[in-house]
Enzyme design. Structure first.
Site, PDB file in Angstrom:
ATOM      1  N   SER A  83       3.336  -2.130   3.996  1.00  0.00           N
ATOM      2  CA  SER A  83       3.224  -0.707   3.719  1.00  0.00           C
ATOM      3  C   SER A  83       4.458  -0.311   2.920  1.00  0.00           C
ATOM      4  CB  SER A  83       3.210   0.087   5.013  1.00  0.00           C
ATOM      5  OG  SER A  83       4.515   0.138   5.568  1.00  0.00           O
ATOM      6  N   ASP A  84       4.366   0.764   2.149  1.00  0.00           N
ATOM      7  CA  ASP A  84       5.581   1.361   1.624  1.00  0.00           C
ATOM      8  C   ASP A  84       6.381   1.823   2.847  1.00  0.00           C
ATOM      9  OD1 ASP A  84       7.544   2.389   0.020  1.00  0.00           O
ATOM     10  OD2 ASP A  84       6.185   3.458  -1.307  1.00  0.00           O
ATOM     11  N   CYS A  85       7.670   2.146   2.630  1.00  0.00           N
ATOM     12  CA  CYS A  85       8.502   2.282   3.827  1.00  0.00           C
ATOM     13  C   CYS A  85       8.094   3.459   4.704  1.00  0.00           C
ATOM     14  CB  CYS A  85       9.961   2.268   3.432  1.00  0.00           C
ATOM     15  SG  CYS A  85      10.348   0.579   2.914  1.00  0.00           S
ATOM     16  N   ALA A 120       5.078   4.025   5.592  1.00  0.00           N
ATOM     17  CA  ALA A 120       3.769   4.552   5.200  1.00  0.00           C
ATOM     18  C   ALA A 120       2.745   4.429   6.326  1.00  0.00           C
ATOM     19  CB  ALA A 120       3.258   3.874   3.939  1.00  0.00           C
ATOM     20  N   CYS A 176       0.851  -1.191   0.000  1.00  0.00           N
ATOM     21  CA  CYS A 176       0.000   0.000   0.000  1.00  0.00           C
ATOM     22  C   CYS A 176       0.887   1.242   0.000  1.00  0.00           C
ATOM     23  CB  CYS A 176      -0.984  -0.014   1.164  1.00  0.00           C
ATOM     24  SG  CYS A 176      -0.262  -0.319   2.790  1.00  0.00           S
TER      25      CYS A 176
END
Ligand SMILES: *[C@@H]1O[C@H](CO)[C@@H](O)[C@H](O)[C@H]1NC(C)=O
Ligand SMILES: *[C@@H]1O[C@H](CO)[C@@H](O)[C@H](O)[C@H]1NC(C)=O
Ligand SMILES: *[C@@H]1O[C@H](CO)[C@@H](O)[C@H](O)[C@H]1NC(C)=O
Ligand SMILES: *[C@@H]1O[C@H](CO)[C@@H](O)[C@H](O)[C@H]1NC(C)=O
Ligand SMILES: *[C@@H]1O[C@H](CO)[C@@H](O)[C@H](O)[C@H]1NC(C)=O
Ligand SMILES: *[C@@H]1O[C@H](CO)[C@@H](O)[C@H](O)[C@H]1NC(C)=O
Ligand SMILES: *[C@@H]1O[C@H](CO)[C@@H](O)[C@H](O)[C@H]1NC(C)=O
Length: 808
Positions: free
Chosen positions: A328-330, A332, A296
């Protein structure tokens, strides 16, 4: 009985042996789960189903131990014999250095660097895409075996290349959702599938262009993974930093950015654009390719941060059947609180993300805040268990709990499988197939190298080593573009002209100009690098940076013959000055061609290869930059001077359209057969059908989910392609449809099928495209439902138009 005892003794001996081997031979994975004395746990029993083993493992963990698993970097749990694991490895176009899961400090010092994805996409060759992914997979398994990578990789990037300024457009397969979907399917299946190497040999690059590869469902193999690929970034993510909007705070909304003085508008990315643009590649990546990971994104969609959007994430599992893990994206999850200000506390942010369906946060945010959220009661143990269930399932499917990896199914891959001549040949082939010839006045190219004694290769990108774009690792070989010419020409001259890509000075011009005056031919290598477009960096202009245009023009003015302009960069560049200038005879786009790019380019320039790549995105004029990048609408809005986006909706004239690309030969196509009429069955009883039919005739369309077996209405288009010239070549067939335009929101045209065929000089070949009307001839209405217009659809192939009438 005795037999069993023998087995038992053998078993014990083997275990002792295995144990000793681990102690003596340097095993890069000394720590793997289920080693004695930890091998008796139920979760180690390979005879049980994965879900039983996963549940058993979870039941043994304490709350604190569970929380330790909610980060990309998990901590070991010695009590249970569980080693640490790093989830984050990268493989966008070869093993990348981004991501702590990868290192090049072991026996493997480099890996094959394929061209950046946007160039490989330009080949429009599914077989190529699949081969690249399965080759990267072998190198990845080799690196895992030497302890230099994980098994979970965060590629491909399948966001649609919506705006030409986007710094990460280079990572994507372009602007068309159908092409991006097809790429996602080839990448993910090539990367994840156990038998992908075998598949590759039998997969059909020609023939039925739209055929989906059927995943083998035999025994347990359907569950097992060679590696895990990740569809990212979910969703409507394609802005890095533009004005006040950043990817961290951007609320992907219709028309306005959150940072304007107006309150964020109620309306967000339209349901219509979500359905037939932003979500389409993700659906294919999950439903058809069976990706085992979804990432995401940072941004909000419709006012809700993507990693906190339960409706959005639930839909992926329920409607698309997703059974992998969601990362999650880093950081996020942190941005939900810190940048989006969506929650009042960090605890609320982690609770929301976990409950929405995010399983791990890349970074430490969950590690730091889940415990207190648990104590406050906003996170329940069942929220942790749910996350762990998805995470462990993928690890089990990867075989991480099946014993010593040095004895597993993929143990044979090692350093000898990385940077092989075959792999480098494939990288070279990708560059050859992808490079696009944009302009070629009076067949200026190819050059006869026998007529050249001195060749000038000039420009700020000419001497850059192995330009590979974002997410490049350590290439096997460092080679600049100009080095690619050395083996052809005895005397090459080089000058940069500009000090760097930004080219804010003309101090280097005199050197470049004197070389250009001296040489028989001049090739200028200009364009973009990562100082102009990358993660966290969008462009503001589509023109060549700084004084580069002046350099090109100055060289064109002094050279003996018209010059050749070679453009690097993943985003489109407005080079209309060069398109118009007769002193610039030819223009080629090489994007970021990787370590074999110079060789591929030289082979094309001297005619050993015939270019066949086509642009996977529209090249707009500079005037397009007046469109706010924050406006997410795909569809044009003439009342507000909004021109729309991509070839499907853009109402202006581009410099080069989607699918533009020249060849040294010329092709003509012929439709051998295509239906004129297509009757769809609504599958209801007679009287109901009649009523529905009347209703639909009035509306002029049907909802595709009312056609229960639309695949039965699949039809074939048989095409013959003739090479009318004297040089063998590869032709990319792009079949578009223009749907009846009387329904609001209809695209101007849309791609319904593509294929790449090799056609020898003066010969013809035949191919077929299969078209499922509900899938490819439909588009979304403003409620986000796919509709299929009744009436005349025009199929467009080059300059041929053919009408198919769809009826009930
Ligand atoms: C991962 O976690 C370990 C502790 O378990 C720590 O030593 C290491 O530095 C971490 N690595 C990264 C990249 O954060
Ligand atoms: C968002 O939250 C931060 C604290 O994390 C705060 O400093 C900032 O003022 C908030 N911004 C807005 C626009 O509310
Ligand atoms: C380049 O050098 C080779 C010998 O090394 C020679 O045979 C050839 O004629 C030369 N070509 C040109 C164009 O000068
Ligand atoms: C080209 O680049 C290489 C490697 O970066 C460098 O060593 C070399 O000096 C450059 N050549 C010229 C002529 O600038
Ligand atoms: C021009 O570029 C150089 C090198 O990148 C940089 O040091 C310098 O500050 C730049 N000058 C201007 C005027 O931007
Ligand atoms: C072009 O070069 C000149 C002279 O070196 C410099 O003053 C100018 O700023 C440069 N222009 C751009 C757009 O970088
Ligand atoms: C497609 O790619 C494959 C794999 O690289 C290659 O063998 C084949 O020739 C390509 N097809 C065409 C028509 O270029």
């Amino acid at each position: 009985m005795t037999k069993n005892i023998h087995f038992l003794i053998l078993f014990i001996l083997l275990n002792i042996l295995e144990f000793n081997v681990n102690l003596t031979k340097s095993n890069p994975h000394p720590q793997f789960p289920c080693q004695p004395p930890h091998h008796k746990y139920t979760f180690c029993n390979k005879k049980l189903s994965i879900s039983t083993r996963v549940h058993s493992l979870i039941s043994l963990l304490t709350i604190d131990e569970k929380i330790l698993h909610l980060s990309d970097n998990t901590t070991s749990i010695p009590r249970l014999g569980l080693p640490a694991y790093e989830w984050w490895s990268e493989s966008l176009h070869g093993i990348g250095t981004n991501g702590p899961g990868i290192n090049f400090n072991g026996p493997i010092k480099s890996a094959t660097s394929f061209p950046q994805v946007i160039l490989t996409a330009a080949a429009f060759n599914r077989t190529l895409w699949h081969s690249i992914a399965s080759t990267i997979a072998v190198e990845a398994r080799a690196m895992y075996n030497t302890g230099q990578s994980g098994l979970t990789f965060w590629a491909p990037n399948i966001n649609v290349f919506r705006d030409p300024r986007w710094g990460r457009g280079q990572e994507t397969p372009g602007e068309d959702p159908m092409v991006v979907s097809a790429y996602a399917i080839e990448y993910v299946t090539g990367f994840q599938e156990l038998n992908s190497k075998a598949d590759k040999e039998s997969s059909n690059g020609h023939g039925f262009g739209n055929t989906r590869r059927v995943l083998k469902e035999d025994d347990d193999a359907g569950d097992k993974l060679m590696l895990s690929a990740c569809c990212k970034h979910f969703t409507a993510y394609d802005l890095e930093k533009w004005g006040d909007a950043t990817r961290y705070n951007f609320n992907a909304v219709e028309g306005l950015s959150k940072t304007t003085s107006l309150p964020p508008p109620e309306v967000v990315v339209t349901k219509q654009d979500m359905e037939d643009t932003f979500q389409a590649p993700f659906r294919s990546c999950i439903q058809q390719a069976k990706a085992s990971c979804l990432m995401c994104s940072y941004n909000s969609v419709n006012g809700v941060p993507a990693c906190a959007d339960k409706v959005l994430l639930d839909k992926v599992r329920t409607d698309w059947g997703f059974d992998g893990y969601i990362t999650s994206d880093c950081d996020a999850v942190a941005t939900i609180y810190e940048n989006q200000n969506y929650t009042k506390t960090p605890e609320d942010a982690v609770a929301l993300a976990l409950k929405a369906g995010t399983n791990i946060n890349c970074g430490t945010y969950m590690l730091r805040h889940v415990k207190s959220a648990f104590q406050q009661g906003s996170v329940l143990e069942e929220d942790l268990d749910r996350a762990l269930q998805y995470l462990f399932s993928v690890q089990f499917r990867l075989g991480l709990f099946d014993g010593n990896p040095a004895k597993g199914q993929f143990a044979k891959f090692g350093p000898q499988d990385v940077c092989t001549s075959n792999n480098l040949e494939l990288a070279l082939d990708a560059a050859r197939q992808g490079i696009v010839l944009l302009k070629n006045d009076q067949k200026f190219l190819p050059l006869d190298k026998r007529s050249i004694s001195t060749l000038a290769i000039v420009g700020p990108m000419a001497n850059v080593s192995s330009p590979g774009g974002t997410y490049t690792g350590v290439p096997c070989k460092l080679k600049s573009i100009h080095e690619g010419f050395h083996r052809h020409i005895n005397r090459t001259l080089y000058a940069a002209g500009c000090l760097d890509i930004g080219c804010n000075s003309t101090a280097g011009f005199p050197d470049a100009i004197s070389i250009a005056k001296e040489a028989d031919y001049v090739i200028v290598v200009a364009g973009l690098d990562l100082s102009q477009e990358t993660e966290d960096l969008d462009r503001y202009s589509l023109l060549l940076p700084g004084n580069q245009t002046n350099l090109v023009t100055a060289l064109a003015a002094v050279s003996k013959k018209p010059i050749i302009l070679v453009l690097t960069g993943g985003g489109p560049i407005d080079v209309s000055f060069a398109e118009k200038d007769p002193r610039i005879a030819s223009i080629l786009w090489v994007a970021y061609p990787g370590e074999t790019g110079g060789k591929a380019l030289s082979e094309i320039i001297f005619g050993y290869q015939n270019p066949g790549g086509k642009l996977p995105m529209t090249w707009y004029l500079e005037s397009y930059t007046k469109v706010p990048m924050t406006n997410m609408n795909m569809r044009a809005d003439p009342a507000n001077d909004y021109p729309g986006r991509t070839y499907r909706f853009y109402t202006g004239d581009p410099l080069y359209g989607f699918g533009h690309g020249l060849s040294y030969t010329s092709f003509s196509s012929q439709l051998l057969s295509a239906p004129n009429r297509l009757s769809l069955s609504l599958g209801k009883s007679n009287w109901k059908r009649n009523i529905l039919a009347q209703e639909h005739s009035r509306l002029g369309y049907i909802h595709v989910d009312e056609v229960p077996s639309c695949s039965l209405s699949k039809f074939f288009i048989h095409i013959s392609v003739t090479n009318d010239g004297d040089m063998d070549g590869n032709h990319v067939l792009l079949l578009f449809s223009r749907v009846p335009q009387n329904i609001q929101g209809a695209p101007l045209k849309q791609l319904v099928g593509f294929d790449r065929v090799h056609v020898p000089a003066r010969k013809s070949v035949e191919t077929s495209l299969s078209i499922n009307p509900c899938e490819f001839l439909s588009f979304s209405n403003d409620q986000g439902n796919r509709i299929l217009a009744l009436g005349e659809h025009t199929l467009i192939l080059d300059d041929i138009e053919h009408i198919v009438s769809i009826e009930l």
